[in-house]
Design a protein around this motif. Sequence first.
Motif, PDB file in Angstrom:
ATOM      1  N   PHE A  59     -33.048  21.115  -0.870  1.00  0.00           N
ATOM      2  CA  PHE A  59     -34.345  21.459  -0.970  1.00  0.00           C
ATOM      3  C   PHE A  59     -34.994  21.590  -3.070  1.00  0.00           C
ATOM      4  N   SER A  60     -33.847  22.874  -2.782  1.00  0.00           N
ATOM      5  CA  SER A  60     -33.217  22.625  -4.356  1.00  0.00           C
ATOM      6  C   SER A  60     -34.449  22.299  -5.182  1.00  0.00           C
ATOM      7  N   HIS A  61     -33.137  21.173  -5.092  1.00  0.00           N
ATOM      8  CA  HIS A  61     -33.401  19.688  -6.228  1.00  0.00           C
ATOM      9  C   HIS A  61     -34.247  19.454  -6.313  1.00  0.00           C
ATOM     10  N   ALA A  62     -35.403  19.173  -5.224  1.00  0.00           N
ATOM     11  CA  ALA A  62     -36.413  18.285  -4.783  1.00  0.00           C
ATOM     12  C   ALA A  62     -37.126  19.273  -5.085  1.00  0.00           C
ATOM     13  N   TYR A  63     -37.624  20.932  -5.213  1.00  0.00           N
ATOM     14  CA  TYR A  63     -38.110  21.932  -5.546  1.00  0.00           C
ATOM     15  C   TYR A  63     -37.940  21.883  -7.218  1.00  0.00           C
ATOM     16  N   GLY A  64     -36.965  21.303  -8.184  1.00  0.00           N
ATOM     17  CA  GLY A  64     -37.049  21.709  -9.287  1.00  0.00           C
ATOM     18  C   GLY A  64     -37.820  20.080  -9.731  1.00  0.00           C
ATOM     19  N   ARG A  65     -37.183  19.307  -8.950  1.00  0.00           N
ATOM     20  CA  ARG A  65     -38.215  17.863  -9.752  1.00  0.00           C
ATOM     21  C   ARG A  65     -39.472  18.054  -9.669  1.00  0.00           C
ATOM     22  N   ALA A  66     -40.626  18.436  -8.729  1.00  0.00           N
ATOM     23  CA  ALA A  66     -41.753  19.200  -8.422  1.00  0.00           C
ATOM     24  C   ALA A  66     -42.112  19.902  -9.244  1.00  0.00           C
ATOM     25  N   VAL A  67     -41.383  21.224  -9.886  1.00  0.00           N
ATOM     26  CA  VAL A  67     -41.463  22.128 -10.871  1.00  0.00           C
ATOM     27  C   VAL A  67     -42.172  21.069 -12.338  1.00  0.00           C
ATOM     28  N   SER A  68     -41.099  20.443 -12.393  1.00  0.00           N
ATOM     29  CA  SER A  68     -40.488  19.500 -13.425  1.00  0.00           C
ATOM     30  C   SER A  68     -42.118  18.477 -13.469  1.00  0.00           C
ATOM     31  N   THR A  69     -42.198  18.180 -12.670  1.00  0.00           N
ATOM     32  CA  THR A  69     -43.748  16.995 -12.980  1.00  0.00           C
ATOM     33  C   THR A  69     -44.331  18.142 -13.153  1.00  0.00           C
ATOM     34  N   VAL A  70     -44.735  19.427 -12.240  1.00  0.00           N
ATOM     35  CA  VAL A  70     -46.320  19.649 -13.070  1.00  0.00           C
ATOM     36  C   VAL A  70     -45.845  20.340 -14.399  1.00  0.00           C
ATOM     37  N   ILE A  71     -44.786  20.544 -14.726  1.00  0.00           N
ATOM     38  CA  ILE A  71     -44.515  21.028 -16.314  1.00  0.00           C
ATOM     39  C   ILE A  71     -45.193  19.631 -17.477  1.00  0.00           C
ATOM     40  N   SER A  72     -44.280  18.967 -16.675  1.00  0.00           N
ATOM     41  CA  SER A  72     -44.800  17.323 -17.727  1.00  0.00           C
ATOM     42  C   SER A  72     -46.485  17.183 -17.373  1.00  0.00           C
ATOM     43  N   THR A  73     -46.638  17.071 -16.656  1.00  0.00           N
ATOM     44  CA  THR A  73     -48.826  16.968 -16.835  1.00  0.00           C
ATOM     45  C   THR A  73     -49.259  18.719 -17.763  1.00  0.00           C
ATOM     46  N   LEU A  74     -48.803  19.990 -17.645  1.00  0.00           N
ATOM     47  CA  LEU A  74     -49.230  20.414 -17.720  1.00  0.00           C
ATOM     48  C   LEU A  74     -49.409  20.454 -19.326  1.00  0.00           C
ATOM     49  N   ARG A  75     -47.854  20.154 -20.054  1.00  0.00           N
ATOM     50  CA  ARG A  75     -47.589  20.138 -21.639  1.00  0.00           C
ATOM     51  C   ARG A  75     -48.437  18.829 -22.243  1.00  0.00           C
ATOM     52  N   ARG A  76     -48.833  17.845 -21.535  1.00  0.00           N
ATOM     53  CA  ARG A  76     -49.501  15.897 -21.857  1.00  0.00           C
ATOM     54  C   ARG A  76     -50.796  16.867 -21.753  1.00  0.00           C
ATOM     55  N   GLU A  77     -51.651  17.621 -20.689  1.00  0.00           N
ATOM     56  CA  GLU A  77     -52.837  17.779 -20.643  1.00  0.00           C
ATOM     57  C   GLU A  77     -53.020  18.853 -22.023  1.00  0.00           C
ATOM     58  N   ALA A  78     -52.510  20.056 -22.120  1.00  0.00           N
ATOM     59  CA  ALA A  78     -52.119  20.862 -22.952  1.00  0.00           C
ATOM     60  C   ALA A  78     -53.198  20.534 -24.346  1.00  0.00           C
ATOM     61  N   ASP A  79     -52.649  19.360 -24.648  1.00  0.00           N
ATOM     62  CA  ASP A  79     -52.452  18.389 -25.909  1.00  0.00           C
ATOM     63  C   ASP A  79     -54.203  18.570 -26.186  1.00  0.00           C
ATOM     64  N   SER A  80     -54.677  17.787 -25.006  1.00  0.00           N
ATOM     65  CA  SER A  80     -55.571  17.903 -25.112  1.00  0.00           C
ATOM     66  C   SER A  80     -56.884  18.186 -24.729  1.00  0.00           C
ATOM     67  N   ILE A  81     -56.845  19.733 -24.981  1.00  0.00           N
ATOM     68  CA  ILE A  81     -57.469  20.737 -25.002  1.00  0.00           C
ATOM     69  C   ILE A  81     -58.366  21.179 -25.706  1.00  0.00           C
ATOM     70  N   HIS A  82     -60.097  21.053 -25.559  1.00  0.00           N
ATOM     71  CA  HIS A  82     -60.854  20.870 -26.600  1.00  0.00           C
ATOM     72  C   HIS A  82     -61.545  22.337 -26.688  1.00  0.00           C
ATOM     73  N   THR A  83     -61.808  22.195 -25.260  1.00  0.00           N
ATOM     74  CA  THR A  83     -63.771  23.325 -24.707  1.00  0.00           C
ATOM     75  C   THR A  83     -63.272  23.814 -23.472  1.00  0.00           C
ATOM     76  N   ALA A  84     -63.557  25.032 -23.432  1.00  0.00           N
ATOM     77  CA  ALA A  84     -63.580  25.609 -22.564  1.00  0.00           C
ATOM     78  C   ALA A  84     -63.672  24.894 -21.355  1.00  0.00           C
ATOM     79  N   GLN A  85     -64.367  24.124 -20.805  1.00  0.00           N
ATOM     80  CA  GLN A  85     -64.264  23.144 -20.193  1.00  0.00           C
ATOM     81  C   GLN A  85     -63.326  22.684 -19.303  1.00  0.00           C
ATOM     82  N   ALA A  86     -62.361  21.939 -20.316  1.00  0.00           N
ATOM     83  CA  ALA A  86     -60.903  21.652 -20.624  1.00  0.00           C
ATOM     84  C   ALA A  86     -60.340  22.724 -20.090  1.00  0.00           C
TER      85      ALA A  86
END
Length: 109
Positions: free
Chosen positions: A21-48
Amino acid sequence: MVEPALITWTDDEQAIAQEAFSHAYGRAVSTVISTLRREADSIHTAQALWRLHDYLSTQRHVMEGRFDFRLEGILFTFASLVKENLLELQELDGLDADKLAKIKAMSRF
């Protein structure tokens, strides 16, 4: 009325379940963090920015609901995590064969 049989868990099985369970949770968190990092680089507006905030809020809600470690429903949780590729069946080696069979069968649907 006949009550369903309770599933019993040995101490070893509980430890295996908690670790998986802990391993799966860690994987899910890593996926969210990866998405966050990728998306954060493209923020140029308040809407984004607010769109990213909404994504994080949704993910928090989803994860809090999905990652609930209660033995009464953990077989369903594990099946869902296997189906979503956050957990491998091999990580559950050591659980009773009936539990593994149920997880495997439920993960197919």
